[in-house]
Design an enzyme around this catalytic site. Structure first.
Site, short mmCIF file in Angstrom:
data_model
loop_
_atom_site.label_atom_id
_atom_site.label_comp_id
_atom_site.label_asym_id
_atom_site.label_seq_id
_atom_site.Cartn_x
_atom_site.Cartn_y
_atom_site.Cartn_z
N SER A 81 0.86 -1.18 0.00
CA SER A 81 0.00 0.00 0.00
C SER A 81 0.89 1.23 0.00
O SER A 81 2.04 1.17 0.48
CB SER A 81 -0.89 0.02 1.25
OG SER A 81 -1.51 1.28 1.43
N TYR B 62 -1.19 -0.85 10.51
CA TYR B 62 -1.33 -1.11 9.07
C TYR B 62 -0.13 -0.53 8.31
O TYR B 62 0.49 -1.21 7.49
CB TYR B 62 -2.64 -0.49 8.57
CG TYR B 62 -2.89 -0.69 7.09
CD1 TYR B 62 -3.35 -1.92 6.62
CD2 TYR B 62 -2.69 0.34 6.18
CE1 TYR B 62 -3.58 -2.12 5.26
CE2 TYR B 62 -2.92 0.15 4.82
CZ TYR B 62 -3.38 -1.09 4.38
OH TYR B 62 -3.61 -1.27 3.02
#
Length: 260
Positions: free
Chosen positions: A149, A166
């Site tokens: 990401s 994350y």
């Protein structure tokens, strides 16, 4: 078929896609299946997998599914066994299963940290290790695509999302990709990562709603969010012979967000 078109052909290839029942995973499954790969998709919920299988079969794609929790060791063992049983071998592994949890760093729950890191990194490593050792290394061939990401490339702007676990997991995944590419290149295995930007998916929808789609679009040089086609070309490149000399790379598919 021209020689250049044939470079993207996946006839006779097999692919295991975690988190393959919806969102980005299903999009990538469509891409590989449309180009001839035989698929095994995995996710936690059987009903979503059944729906995804019907969708893919309607496109003429050969696909099986296995329900598995990629954050649990025993489930990963079951998934690896099932992949080799159903596919015979795994040519392409797409590590897409992942989770996020929003909370301020100073109050971040330890159980949330463990859940995100266990799924996004520990489980991914264990599955990759098994598929590599049991299928790709013996056959001296493999394509591994990790879904990172842009959150792994940078911190979050003030007032945006608070997702320290994350971001940490995706940053780790990026260097995992580079390190594994260095180790497994000798076996004919390429290891690359895609770093998506803002795509409307079930996991990201809360963030998009919180910040606002218009705000995110205004932050994006191409002035749009990712859609249901935008990961397909990059996935095919990394999965096919067209990408046979590309390894250890992280490709942002984000409309230019990470460039500014």
């Amino acid at each position: 078929m021209t020689a250049t078109r044939k470079m993207f052909d996946l006839d006779g290839r097999t692919a295991l896609i975690t988190g393959g029942s919806r969102g980005l995973g299903l999009q990538m499954a469509e891409a590989l299946g449309d180009y001839g790969a035989r698929l095994l998709i995995s996710a936690r919920k059987s009903d979503e997998l059944e729906k995804a299988q019907a969708h893919l079969k309607a496109r003429g794609i050969e696909v099986d599914w296995v329900a598995a929790d990629a954050g649990k060791d025993e489930s990963i063992n079951t998934l690896a066994d099932a992949a080799l049983d159903k596919l015979g071998h795994v040519d392409i592994l797409i590590n897409n299963a992942g989770a996020s949890w929003g909370a301020a760093a100073e109050d971040y729950p330890l159980e949330a940290w463990d859940k995100v890191l266990n799924l996004n990194m520990r489980g991914l490593f264990l599955l990759t290790q098994q598929i590599g050792k049991r299928s790709m290394i013996p056959r001296k061939h493999g394509r591994i695509i990790n879904i990172a990401s842009i959150a792994g490339l940078r911190g979050n702007p003030p007032g945006a999302m608070k997702t320290i676990a994350y971001n940490t997991s995706k940053g780790a995944l990026i260097n995992f990709t580079r390190a594994l590419a260095g180790e497994w290149g000798a076996y004919g295995i390429t290891v690359n990562a895609l770093a998506p930007g803002f795509f409307p998916t079930k996991m990201s929808q809360g963030l998009i709603d919180n910040i606002g789609a218009k705000t995110l679009i205004a932050m994006t040089p191409l002035q749009r969010l990712g859609d249901e086609e935008d990961l397909k070309g990059a996935t095919l490149l990394f999965a096919s012979q067209a990408g046979k000399h590309i390894s250890g790379q992280i490709l942002a598919v984000d409309g230019g967000v990470s460039a500014v």
